[in-house]
Design a protein around this motif. Structure first.
Motif, PDB file in Angstrom:
ATOM      1  N   GLY A 229       0.279  -1.679   0.839  1.00  0.00           N
ATOM      2  CA  GLY A 229      -0.499  -0.881   1.783  1.00  0.00           C
ATOM      3  C   GLY A 229      -1.961  -1.321   1.792  1.00  0.00           C
ATOM      4  N   THR A 230      -2.506  -1.532   0.586  1.00  0.00           N
ATOM      5  CA  THR A 230      -3.902  -1.974   0.480  1.00  0.00           C
ATOM      6  C   THR A 230      -4.084  -3.338   1.149  1.00  0.00           C
ATOM      7  OG1 THR A 230      -4.117  -0.794  -1.607  1.00  0.00           O
ATOM      8  CG2 THR A 230      -5.760  -2.496  -1.147  1.00  0.00           C
ATOM      9  N   LEU A 231      -3.159  -4.243   0.878  1.00  0.00           N
ATOM     10  CA  LEU A 231      -3.260  -5.586   1.460  1.00  0.00           C
ATOM     11  C   LEU A 231      -3.073  -5.535   2.982  1.00  0.00           C
ATOM     12  CD1 LEU A 231      -1.334  -7.738  -1.175  1.00  0.00           C
ATOM     13  CD2 LEU A 231      -3.798  -7.681  -0.751  1.00  0.00           C
ATOM     14  N   THR A 232      -2.201  -4.637   3.455  1.00  0.00           N
ATOM     15  CA  THR A 232      -2.004  -4.500   4.900  1.00  0.00           C
ATOM     16  C   THR A 232      -3.287  -3.993   5.554  1.00  0.00           C
ATOM     17  OG1 THR A 232       0.337  -4.028   4.537  1.00  0.00           O
ATOM     18  CG2 THR A 232      -0.567  -3.388   6.665  1.00  0.00           C
ATOM     19  N   GLU A 233      -3.910  -2.982   4.931  1.00  0.00           N
ATOM     20  CA  GLU A 233      -5.180  -2.470   5.460  1.00  0.00           C
ATOM     21  C   GLU A 233      -6.237  -3.569   5.476  1.00  0.00           C
ATOM     22  OE1 GLU A 233      -6.402   0.941   3.207  1.00  0.00           O
ATOM     23  OE2 GLU A 233      -4.535   2.028   3.641  1.00  0.00           O
TER      24      GLU A 233
ATOM     25  N   GLU B 167       4.017   0.922  -7.227  1.00  0.00           N
ATOM     26  CA  GLU B 167       2.811   0.088  -7.370  1.00  0.00           C
ATOM     27  C   GLU B 167       2.794  -0.997  -6.307  1.00  0.00           C
ATOM     28  OE1 GLU B 167       2.576  -1.491 -11.325  1.00  0.00           O
ATOM     29  OE2 GLU B 167       2.658   0.495 -12.257  1.00  0.00           O
ATOM     30  N   THR B 168       3.952  -1.625  -6.103  1.00  0.00           N
ATOM     31  CA  THR B 168       4.047  -2.698  -5.104  1.00  0.00           C
ATOM     32  C   THR B 168       3.782  -2.152  -3.707  1.00  0.00           C
ATOM     33  OG1 THR B 168       5.672  -3.837  -6.482  1.00  0.00           O
ATOM     34  CG2 THR B 168       5.570  -4.496  -4.190  1.00  0.00           C
ATOM     35  N   ASP B 169       4.368  -0.971  -3.427  1.00  0.00           N
ATOM     36  CA  ASP B 169       4.133  -0.370  -2.107  1.00  0.00           C
ATOM     37  C   ASP B 169       2.649  -0.047  -1.919  1.00  0.00           C
ATOM     38  OD1 ASP B 169       6.813  -0.567  -1.592  1.00  0.00           O
ATOM     39  OD2 ASP B 169       7.269   1.560  -1.932  1.00  0.00           O
ATOM     40  N   ALA B 170       2.005   0.469  -2.963  1.00  0.00           N
ATOM     41  CA  ALA B 170       0.575   0.783  -2.870  1.00  0.00           C
ATOM     42  C   ALA B 170      -0.236  -0.494  -2.642  1.00  0.00           C
ATOM     43  CB  ALA B 170       0.116   1.493  -4.143  1.00  0.00           C
TER      44      ALA B 170
END
Length: 138
Positions: free
Chosen positions: A103-107, A97-100
């Motif tokens: 990823g969303t926050l990085t995008e 969940e944290t990785d997802a």
């Protein structure tokens, strides 16, 4: 003793009777002592057997208690292992969940930086346009 015996013979016969009586008394005393020893030994043997039986029961009780404690500890260890496995799985789920989210926050960050760069370019163009307009007006 018959009266036809001489005094020495009577005395000798009396001494032999006395010795025989003493010997018989000594043998009775020894038999009584032996019987008392045997009785005492039988009591000691019975006490020792009773004590051994009590000790055996005590040790068997301790073994049963130890086996119960062992099984209780094994059950606790199994429960702790199950809890640890659940935590590992939960941690894996949380990591995913944290990785997802990361990823969303990085995008989102990349998109925001690109928009900022575009806006920065537009601001530069507007400033350049303002300078051109001022030159033409001035």
């Amino acid at each position: 003793p018959p009266k036809s015996m001489s005094r020495a013979e009577r005395r000798k016969a009396e001494q032999e009777e006395r010795k025989a009586a003493e010997e018989a008394a000594r043998r009775r005393e020894m038999a009584a002592q032996r019987a008392a020893r045997e009785k005492r030994y039988l009591v000691e043997i019975a006490d020792a057997r009773r004590s051994l039986a009590e000790q055996k029961e005590m040790w068997l009780g301790l073994v049963r208690d130890s086996e119960k404690q062992k099984s209780d500890l094994e059950a606790e260890i199994a429960e702790a292992d199950r809890a640890a496995e659940k935590l590992r799985l939960d941690a894996g789920d949380r990591r995913e969940e944290t990785d997802a989210r990361l990823g969303t926050l990085t995008e989102l960050l990349v998109t925001t930086k690109m928009q900022a760069a575009e806006l920065n370019g537009e601001v530069d163009m507007l400033q350049h346009h303002i300078q051109l307009v001022r030159r033409q007006s001035g």
